[in-house]
Design a protein around this motif. Sequence first.
Motif, PDB file in Angstrom:
ATOM      1  N   ALA A 185      47.896  44.848   9.894  1.00  0.00           N
ATOM      2  CA  ALA A 185      49.133  45.635   9.937  1.00  0.00           C
ATOM      3  C   ALA A 185      49.605  45.823  11.377  1.00  0.00           C
ATOM      4  CB  ALA A 185      48.919  46.986   9.260  1.00  0.00           C
ATOM      5  N   THR A 186      48.669  46.022  12.288  1.00  0.00           N
ATOM      6  CA  THR A 186      49.026  46.156  13.708  1.00  0.00           C
ATOM      7  C   THR A 186      49.597  44.848  14.247  1.00  0.00           C
ATOM      8  OG1 THR A 186      47.238  47.774  13.977  1.00  0.00           O
ATOM      9  CG2 THR A 186      48.159  46.801  15.981  1.00  0.00           C
ATOM     10  N   ILE A 187      48.944  43.740  13.905  1.00  0.00           N
ATOM     11  CA  ILE A 187      49.456  42.433  14.302  1.00  0.00           C
ATOM     12  C   ILE A 187      50.859  42.215  13.732  1.00  0.00           C
ATOM     13  CG2 ILE A 187      49.135  39.939  14.071  1.00  0.00           C
ATOM     14  CD1 ILE A 187      47.159  41.180  15.972  1.00  0.00           C
ATOM     15  N   GLY A 188      51.056  42.647  12.481  1.00  0.00           N
ATOM     16  CA  GLY A 188      52.340  42.460  11.825  1.00  0.00           C
ATOM     17  C   GLY A 188      53.473  43.188  12.518  1.00  0.00           C
ATOM     18  N   ILE A 189      53.248  44.438  12.892  1.00  0.00           N
ATOM     19  CA  ILE A 189      54.300  45.203  13.566  1.00  0.00           C
ATOM     20  C   ILE A 189      54.644  44.580  14.917  1.00  0.00           C
ATOM     21  CG2 ILE A 189      54.737  47.379  14.772  1.00  0.00           C
ATOM     22  CD1 ILE A 189      53.642  48.876  12.474  1.00  0.00           C
ATOM     23  N   LEU A 190      53.627  44.230  15.696  1.00  0.00           N
ATOM     24  CA  LEU A 190      53.880  43.627  17.009  1.00  0.00           C
ATOM     25  C   LEU A 190      54.621  42.302  16.861  1.00  0.00           C
ATOM     26  CD1 LEU A 190      50.425  44.334  18.711  1.00  0.00           C
ATOM     27  CD2 LEU A 190      52.616  45.397  19.280  1.00  0.00           C
ATOM     28  N   THR A 191      54.171  41.488  15.918  1.00  0.00           N
ATOM     29  CA  THR A 191      54.808  40.187  15.700  1.00  0.00           C
ATOM     30  C   THR A 191      56.217  40.355  15.162  1.00  0.00           C
ATOM     31  OG1 THR A 191      52.652  39.199  15.223  1.00  0.00           O
ATOM     32  CG2 THR A 191      54.611  37.970  14.535  1.00  0.00           C
ATOM     33  N   GLY A 192      56.389  41.305  14.228  1.00  0.00           N
ATOM     34  CA  GLY A 192      57.705  41.517  13.654  1.00  0.00           C
ATOM     35  C   GLY A 192      58.744  41.850  14.705  1.00  0.00           C
ATOM     36  N   VAL A 193      58.369  42.717  15.649  1.00  0.00           N
ATOM     37  CA  VAL A 193      59.322  43.101  16.701  1.00  0.00           C
ATOM     38  C   VAL A 193      59.544  41.945  17.689  1.00  0.00           C
ATOM     39  CG1 VAL A 193      59.732  44.652  18.632  1.00  0.00           C
ATOM     40  CG2 VAL A 193      58.776  45.546  16.512  1.00  0.00           C
ATOM     41  N   ILE A 194      58.459  41.350  18.179  1.00  0.00           N
ATOM     42  CA  ILE A 194      58.579  40.307  19.205  1.00  0.00           C
ATOM     43  C   ILE A 194      59.303  39.084  18.659  1.00  0.00           C
ATOM     44  CG2 ILE A 194      57.291  38.732  20.699  1.00  0.00           C
ATOM     45  CD1 ILE A 194      55.103  40.919  20.844  1.00  0.00           C
ATOM     46  N   VAL A 195      58.811  38.559  17.536  1.00  0.00           N
ATOM     47  CA  VAL A 195      59.440  37.369  16.955  1.00  0.00           C
ATOM     48  C   VAL A 195      60.844  37.702  16.465  1.00  0.00           C
ATOM     49  CG1 VAL A 195      59.272  35.643  15.122  1.00  0.00           C
ATOM     50  CG2 VAL A 195      57.212  36.377  16.336  1.00  0.00           C
ATOM     51  N   GLY A 196      61.016  38.907  15.913  1.00  0.00           N
ATOM     52  CA  GLY A 196      62.332  39.308  15.435  1.00  0.00           C
ATOM     53  C   GLY A 196      63.364  39.340  16.550  1.00  0.00           C
ATOM     54  N   ILE A 197      63.008  39.889  17.707  1.00  0.00           N
ATOM     55  CA  ILE A 197      63.939  39.934  18.844  1.00  0.00           C
ATOM     56  C   ILE A 197      64.244  38.514  19.328  1.00  0.00           C
ATOM     57  CG2 ILE A 197      64.215  40.660  21.239  1.00  0.00           C
ATOM     58  CD1 ILE A 197      64.545  42.932  19.251  1.00  0.00           C
ATOM     59  N   ILE A 198      63.226  37.645  19.325  1.00  0.00           N
ATOM     60  CA  ILE A 198      63.450  36.244  19.708  1.00  0.00           C
ATOM     61  C   ILE A 198      64.446  35.590  18.749  1.00  0.00           C
ATOM     62  CG2 ILE A 198      62.365  33.965  19.854  1.00  0.00           C
ATOM     63  CD1 ILE A 198      59.822  35.379  20.836  1.00  0.00           C
ATOM     64  N   LEU A 199      64.290  35.850  17.451  1.00  0.00           N
ATOM     65  CA  LEU A 199      65.196  35.274  16.462  1.00  0.00           C
ATOM     66  C   LEU A 199      66.614  35.819  16.627  1.00  0.00           C
ATOM     67  CD1 LEU A 199      62.903  35.348  13.289  1.00  0.00           C
ATOM     68  CD2 LEU A 199      63.702  33.316  14.513  1.00  0.00           C
ATOM     69  N   VAL A 200      66.738  37.109  16.939  1.00  0.00           N
ATOM     70  CA  VAL A 200      68.071  37.680  17.143  1.00  0.00           C
ATOM     71  C   VAL A 200      68.754  37.028  18.343  1.00  0.00           C
ATOM     72  CG1 VAL A 200      69.322  39.775  17.799  1.00  0.00           C
ATOM     73  CG2 VAL A 200      67.568  39.895  16.031  1.00  0.00           C
ATOM     74  N   ASN A 201      68.024  36.828  19.423  1.00  0.00           N
ATOM     75  CA  ASN A 201      68.596  36.160  20.597  1.00  0.00           C
ATOM     76  C   ASN A 201      68.978  34.718  20.285  1.00  0.00           C
ATOM     77  OD1 ASN A 201      68.483  37.932  23.176  1.00  0.00           O
ATOM     78  ND2 ASN A 201      66.534  38.337  22.205  1.00  0.00           N
ATOM     79  N   TRP A 202      68.136  34.041  19.526  1.00  0.00           N
ATOM     80  CA  TRP A 202      68.469  32.674  19.095  1.00  0.00           C
ATOM     81  C   TRP A 202      69.722  32.674  18.229  1.00  0.00           C
ATOM     82  CZ3 TRP A 202      68.096  31.188  13.831  1.00  0.00           C
ATOM     83  CH2 TRP A 202      68.360  29.841  13.584  1.00  0.00           C
ATOM     84  N   GLY A 203      69.820  33.647  17.316  1.00  0.00           N
ATOM     85  CA  GLY A 203      70.986  33.738  16.460  1.00  0.00           C
ATOM     86  C   GLY A 203      72.252  34.008  17.245  1.00  0.00           C
ATOM     87  N   ALA A 204      72.155  34.835  18.288  1.00  0.00           N
ATOM     88  CA  ALA A 204      73.326  35.131  19.112  1.00  0.00           C
ATOM     89  C   ALA A 204      73.773  33.899  19.890  1.00  0.00           C
ATOM     90  CB  ALA A 204      73.006  36.281  20.063  1.00  0.00           C
ATOM     91  N   ARG A 205      72.811  33.127  20.420  1.00  0.00           N
ATOM     92  CA  ARG A 205      73.161  31.935  21.207  1.00  0.00           C
ATOM     93  C   ARG A 205      73.765  30.841  20.339  1.00  0.00           C
ATOM     94  NH1 ARG A 205      68.034  32.775  23.418  1.00  0.00           N
ATOM     95  NH2 ARG A 205      67.267  30.972  22.233  1.00  0.00           N
TER      96      ARG A 205
END
Length: 469
Positions: A185-205
């Motif tokens: 669960a700890t890995i999931g939260i960290l990954t969700g935020v980090i990978v999620g922000i990366i995906l949002v930046n990719w989506g914006a570009r």
Amino acid sequence: MTAEQIGFAFIILGFFIVIGKWIRVYTPLFQQLFLPSSIIAGLIALLVGPEVLGRLVSLFTSEDNMFAQGLINANSLEVWEALPGLFINIVFATLFLGKSLPSLRKVWEIGGPQVAMGQMVSWGQYVIGLLLVILVLTPFFGVNPLAGALIEISFVGGHGTAAGLGNTFAELGFEEGQDLAVGLATIGILTGVIVGIILVNWGARTGRAKHVGGQQKFSSAGRNGIVELDNRDSGADMTTRPESIEPLSLHLAYVGIAILIGFVLLEGLILLEAVTWGAWTDVYLMIYVPLFPLAMAGGIITQAFSDKYDKFRVIDRKLINRIGGFSLDILIVSALATISLAVIGENFVAFISLAVAGIVWNVLAFLFLAPKMIPSYWFERGIGDFGQATGITATGLLLMKVADPDSKTPALEGFGYKQILFEPLVGGGLFTAASLPLIFQFGPVAVLILSIVVTVFWLLFGLFYFGKK
């Protein structure tokens, strides 16, 4: 265990929460990750407890050294170990209290695509986990087949569900499952935020996320979790006068009623099973099901009665949120502080394999299936589902806030409606709680077949019903 020892354990717990909060306030990295203070507090308590500091001290001194068990006494740790199983019932009892339940038609029209997406991803996590267990982890590493349910329990269910199922893990002979689940669960939260922000930046570009930025910005105070002085309020409505009854007392009583209704429902199901299919087949499931999903059902029943008979509407959602949030913080800190790192180390291959498999499935589902299952604003809607599928509901809300800060899309509204048809079943719902006893009683292959059927159903439904709109 005396009342004084229990009270002291809560005092120490509060001390770590304060430390975790102020570390987050002054640590830019944690602010950028939007890491909850409760997780920071729990990890600090883990570091200064017997699992880390205690082991380090024991390497260089005798077992009689005063720091051989770390800085946290054994009595406090014993109390903390029991807290997740208790407070998870409060968390789930508050999920629907204070919410006026909308019509199912409205829920389906607005949140239907996200329901299909969320269900498909969650059931797919069972498919991925069970395949990994059946084909690799059990035959080659001797891992308990119950580990096949850990991805969904930990990622979608989060720390609350992972820790709340501790008794079920123990009763089914998989005690190490709770430590693995909380770690995942700890890995999931960290990954969700980090990978999620990366995906949002990719989506914006790439132009897929058209509303990133907006007019609302996270101020420095917003990032560190402090509400500006000019924007502070009580955070809850006073639905009763304190001279009559303190509003917090009344709301705690309503939460207690919801849990009591859940307890009665669970005992009724256990009794029904004992005299029907359990007696006929000698297969018992309900005795292993924890209370918290039924406490959620108790909250829905309590709210339905309130909607119908309480003309004063005394249940305030904002105060209920505070009760649920407090309970979740206590749960997360106590669960993380009592993780056994030795257990994770002994099952490291299973731990890493499940984490990687779950993350890869979630990312691929978002990138390749969300555009085909969600007919409009797929990125803004899908990123919320990705966040929830990887790191609980709060992560999904955070990512939607970043992707659509001005709420120009129906993502947030649909995400809220989605929970009504999502959480009662998976993400800590009835099937999440029943998945362990189902695997225990019928074996991982039977549950794998069921999971494949349900996953394919939601996939096809999303593709050919919503995707064609």
